[in-house]
Design an enzyme around this catalytic site. Structure first.
Site, PDB file in Angstrom:
ATOM      1  N   THR A  82      23.307  61.465  99.484  1.00  0.00           N
ATOM      2  CA  THR A  82      22.608  62.626  99.184  1.00  0.00           C
ATOM      3  C   THR A  82      23.213  63.315  98.106  1.00  0.00           C
ATOM      4  O   THR A  82      22.537  63.876  97.187  1.00  0.00           O
ATOM      5  CB  THR A  82      22.699  63.520 100.750  1.00  0.00           C
ATOM      6  OG1 THR A  82      24.145  63.633 100.993  1.00  0.00           O
ATOM      7  CG2 THR A  82      22.076  63.120 101.820  1.00  0.00           C
ATOM      8  N   PHE A  92      19.120  71.998 102.978  1.00  0.00           N
ATOM      9  CA  PHE A  92      20.082  71.736 103.878  1.00  0.00           C
ATOM     10  C   PHE A  92      19.692  71.813 105.364  1.00  0.00           C
ATOM     11  O   PHE A  92      20.274  72.026 106.287  1.00  0.00           O
ATOM     12  CB  PHE A  92      21.311  72.419 103.680  1.00  0.00           C
ATOM     13  CG  PHE A  92      22.002  72.032 102.289  1.00  0.00           C
ATOM     14  CD1 PHE A  92      22.510  71.011 102.174  1.00  0.00           C
ATOM     15  CD2 PHE A  92      21.700  73.092 101.101  1.00  0.00           C
ATOM     16  CE1 PHE A  92      23.050  70.688 100.869  1.00  0.00           C
ATOM     17  CE2 PHE A  92      22.147  72.500  99.783  1.00  0.00           C
ATOM     18  CZ  PHE A  92      22.756  71.350  99.769  1.00  0.00           C
ATOM     19  N   CYS A 125      23.215  71.756 107.540  1.00  0.00           N
ATOM     20  CA  CYS A 125      24.050  70.975 106.934  1.00  0.00           C
ATOM     21  C   CYS A 125      25.447  71.535 107.182  1.00  0.00           C
ATOM     22  O   CYS A 125      25.708  72.558 106.342  1.00  0.00           O
ATOM     23  CB  CYS A 125      23.739  70.596 105.506  1.00  0.00           C
ATOM     24  SG  CYS A 125      24.923  69.416 104.946  1.00  0.00           S
TER      25      CYS A 125
HETATM   26  C1  HEM Z   1      23.032  67.315  98.502  1.00  0.00           C
HETATM   27  C2  HEM Z   1      23.562  66.838  99.632  1.00  0.00           C
HETATM   28  C3  HEM Z   1      23.253  67.094 101.021  1.00  0.00           C
HETATM   29  C4  HEM Z   1      22.056  67.310 101.487  1.00  0.00           C
HETATM   30  C5  HEM Z   1      20.621  67.791 100.766  1.00  0.00           C
HETATM   31  C6  HEM Z   1      22.290  67.372 102.901  1.00  0.00           C
HETATM   32  C7  HEM Z   1      21.079  67.573 103.815  1.00  0.00           C
HETATM   33  C8  HEM Z   1      21.282  67.891 105.219  1.00  0.00           C
HETATM   34  C9  HEM Z   1      20.257  68.220 106.218  1.00  0.00           C
HETATM   35  C10 HEM Z   1      18.969  68.508 105.535  1.00  0.00           C
HETATM   36  C11 HEM Z   1      20.970  68.354 107.373  1.00  0.00           C
HETATM   37  C12 HEM Z   1      19.785  68.679 108.582  1.00  0.00           C
HETATM   38  C13 HEM Z   1      19.160  67.533 109.318  1.00  0.00           C
HETATM   39  C14 HEM Z   1      18.340  68.057 110.421  1.00  0.00           C
HETATM   40  O1  HEM Z   1      18.255  69.231 110.577  1.00  0.00           O
HETATM   41  O2  HEM Z   1      17.707  67.120 111.060  1.00  0.00           O
HETATM   42  C15 HEM Z   1      22.184  67.880 107.341  1.00  0.00           C
HETATM   43  C16 HEM Z   1      22.979  67.779 108.247  1.00  0.00           C
HETATM   44  C17 HEM Z   1      24.394  67.467 108.217  1.00  0.00           C
HETATM   45  N1  HEM Z   1      25.074  67.123 106.987  1.00  0.00           N
HETATM   46 FE1  HEM Z   1      24.285  67.306 105.231  1.00  0.00          FE
HETATM   47  N2  HEM Z   1      23.665  67.310 103.338  1.00  0.00           N
HETATM   48  C18 HEM Z   1      24.063  66.990 102.083  1.00  0.00           C
HETATM   49  C19 HEM Z   1      25.440  66.743 101.985  1.00  0.00           C
HETATM   50  C20 HEM Z   1      26.646  66.586 103.050  1.00  0.00           C
HETATM   51  C21 HEM Z   1      27.991  66.427 102.892  1.00  0.00           C
HETATM   52  C22 HEM Z   1      28.642  66.429 101.700  1.00  0.00           C
HETATM   53  C23 HEM Z   1      28.489  66.245 104.258  1.00  0.00           C
HETATM   54  C24 HEM Z   1      29.713  65.942 104.684  1.00  0.00           C
HETATM   55  C25 HEM Z   1      30.700  65.728 104.002  1.00  0.00           C
HETATM   56  C26 HEM Z   1      27.128  66.542 105.170  1.00  0.00           C
HETATM   57  C27 HEM Z   1      27.373  66.353 106.557  1.00  0.00           C
HETATM   58  C28 HEM Z   1      26.151  66.703 107.437  1.00  0.00           C
HETATM   59  C29 HEM Z   1      26.474  66.670 108.856  1.00  0.00           C
HETATM   60  C30 HEM Z   1      27.803  66.299 109.745  1.00  0.00           C
HETATM   61  C31 HEM Z   1      25.300  67.174 109.434  1.00  0.00           C
HETATM   62  C32 HEM Z   1      24.857  67.269 110.821  1.00  0.00           C
HETATM   63  C33 HEM Z   1      25.220  68.794 111.187  1.00  0.00           C
HETATM   64  C34 HEM Z   1      24.953  69.205 112.741  1.00  0.00           C
HETATM   65  O3  HEM Z   1      23.983  68.443 113.272  1.00  0.00           O
HETATM   66  O4  HEM Z   1      25.523  70.066 113.428  1.00  0.00           O
HETATM   67  N3  HEM Z   1      26.178  66.631 104.509  1.00  0.00           N
HETATM   68  N4  HEM Z   1      22.437  67.463 105.985  1.00  0.00           N
END
Ligand code: HEM
Length: 395
Positions: A213, A336, A343
């Protein structure tokens, strides 16, 4: 794409909208019942235990790792000048460098290249969503993609488990990396700590959710900058005025506000998570329409970010829109996600993108390559089909 309905899904009636069966079917073989796919009490305690890992202070402490990876990336690109470079590949290498350093930093015996290959292979296979996944067949119905990558996944998990157990018995790093922080993590409510399998699944989740991502954000940002001299010049001017040292540091991030707007605008035009989906647990009404229990609700983030009634000049690359005081509807912009499942790595990702982008702008001018235009393709994330080929001229 109705912001009020999105607020309803992400926040007001969040319990009725668990992650979709499709998402779970695709990701569970790789990342188990970790933070990304868990539900209810099992999600809640993991989120509470992991939240401090991503505090502002901890993320800032990890910024030297991001700065070093950015420097190595510039050195690699410096050696390739005068020929078109695929920046998608370069950014994948760079962000994998960062995430593997902050998850299993310099652990002897941890086969980074093997892990990288296994994860990328899995995503590539899993991305070809199979019909049984979409139709929600039970997990025991074999899927071709699982059979192909099953062995690589098993090996990767075993490697990760060994690394975690070695660290548990040894010394933590200074500053602590994500593995140390997660090892020290306790759910403040139940005092529960993660066992080796839970730690491994969550660390692999950070790798899977975090590196591609972030690489996509960087690649699309470079593509947009290469095609817009005005924005590229202004961004470089900001970097040269605000970053006094040769290497971009964590402390510089707060001063690079225009770069931040460029990143926000890139995430609007090319959100890596271009579709997010949920499966309704019970009946509901959305935008006056009936939602039945078991229905899949798809939230089209890409389309939302380009909606003509929500954005002015939605197709233009115009970072200044994020500088103005005119408020942007919170639920018109969801790179996010939002609500309790927003996120967890958003700040980590933004810091990383600012540091790498500023480092690249300091060293190179980016130009498009005639005839090589990436087209966005959705394979779990929004990828540039054919790569992002650009020229990088030394400054
Ligand atoms: C530009 C970079 C990133 C984008 C665009 C992004 C986008 C997202 C989005 C849209 C979600 C929510 C998904 C949903 O609601 O179904 C999410 C959840 C999550 N992201 Fe990211 N993410 C990014 C970077 C990261 C990074 C760097 C990490 C960890 C080092 C990460 C870890 C997670 C985790 C663990 C979740 C689940 C959280 C939960 O459900 O409690 N993400 N991300």
């Amino acid at each position: 794409m109705e912001p009020a309905a999105l607020r309803h899904i992400f926040l007001k009636n969040v319990d009725n909208y668990p992650k979709s069966a499709v998402t779970k079917n695709l990701l569970k073989p790789a990342i188990g019942e970790s933070l990304f796919v868990a539900e209810g009490a099992h999600w809640r305690w993991q989120r509470r235990a992991a939240a401090p890992v991503f505090s502002h202070r901890n993320v800032m402490n990890l910024s030297p790792i991001m700065s070093s990876a950015a420097t190595r990336c510039c050195e690699r690109i410096g050696k390739k000048e005068k020929c078109p470079i695929n920046f998608f590949d370069e950014m994948i290498t760079t962000t994998f460098d960062v995430i593997s350093d902050v998850t299993f930093s310099d652990d002897e015996g941890f086969d980074r290249i093997g892990v990288h290959r296994a994860i990328d292979g899995y995503i590539a296979e899993a991305g070809k969503i199979s019909l049984p996944d979409i139709l929600g067949f039970p997990d025991w119905v074999p899927r071709l993609s699982r059979i192909i990558s099953g062995k690589a996944l098993k090996q990767m998990k075993a490697l990760a488990d060994q690394t975690i157990d070695r660290r548990r018995d040894g010394k933590s790093k200074t500053p602590p990396d994500l593995l140390d922080l997660l090892l020290a993590g306790v759910d403040p409510k139940t005092q529960r700590e993660m066992n080796t399998g839970e730690l491994r699944d969550n660390l692999l989740t950070f790798i899977v959710a975090g590196h591609e991502t972030t690489a996509l954000t960087l690649s699309w940002a470079l593509y947009l900058l290469a095609n817009d001299d005005r924005v590229q010049d202004r961004a470089r001017q900001e970097v040269s005025e605000k970053v006094p040292t040769e290497q971009v540091q964590g402390e510089d991030i707060v001063n690079l506000q225009y770069l931040r707007s460029i990143i926000d605008e890139t995430l609007r035009l090319y959100p890596p998570a271009a579709l997010v989906s949920r499966t309704a647990a019970g009946p509901d009404i959305l935008c006056g329409r009936e939602v039945r229990s078991g229905d899949t609700v798809i939230i089209p983030i890409y389309a939302l970010h380009r909606h003509h009634t929500l954005w002015s000049r939605p197709g233009d690359f115009y970072p200044e829109r994020f500088e103005t005081d005119s408020p942007i509807d919170r639920y018109a912009y969801l790179p996010f996600g939002d609500g309790p499942r927003v996120c967890i790595g958003a700040n980590f990702a933004i810091n990383e993108v600012v540091i790498i982008l500023a480092s690249l702008l300091k060293r190179f001018r980016f130009k498009p390559v005639a005839g090589l235009v990436p087209s966005p393709k959705m394979i779990l994330t929004l990828r540039p089909e054919g790569g992002v080929w650009l020229m990088a001229e030394p400054i």
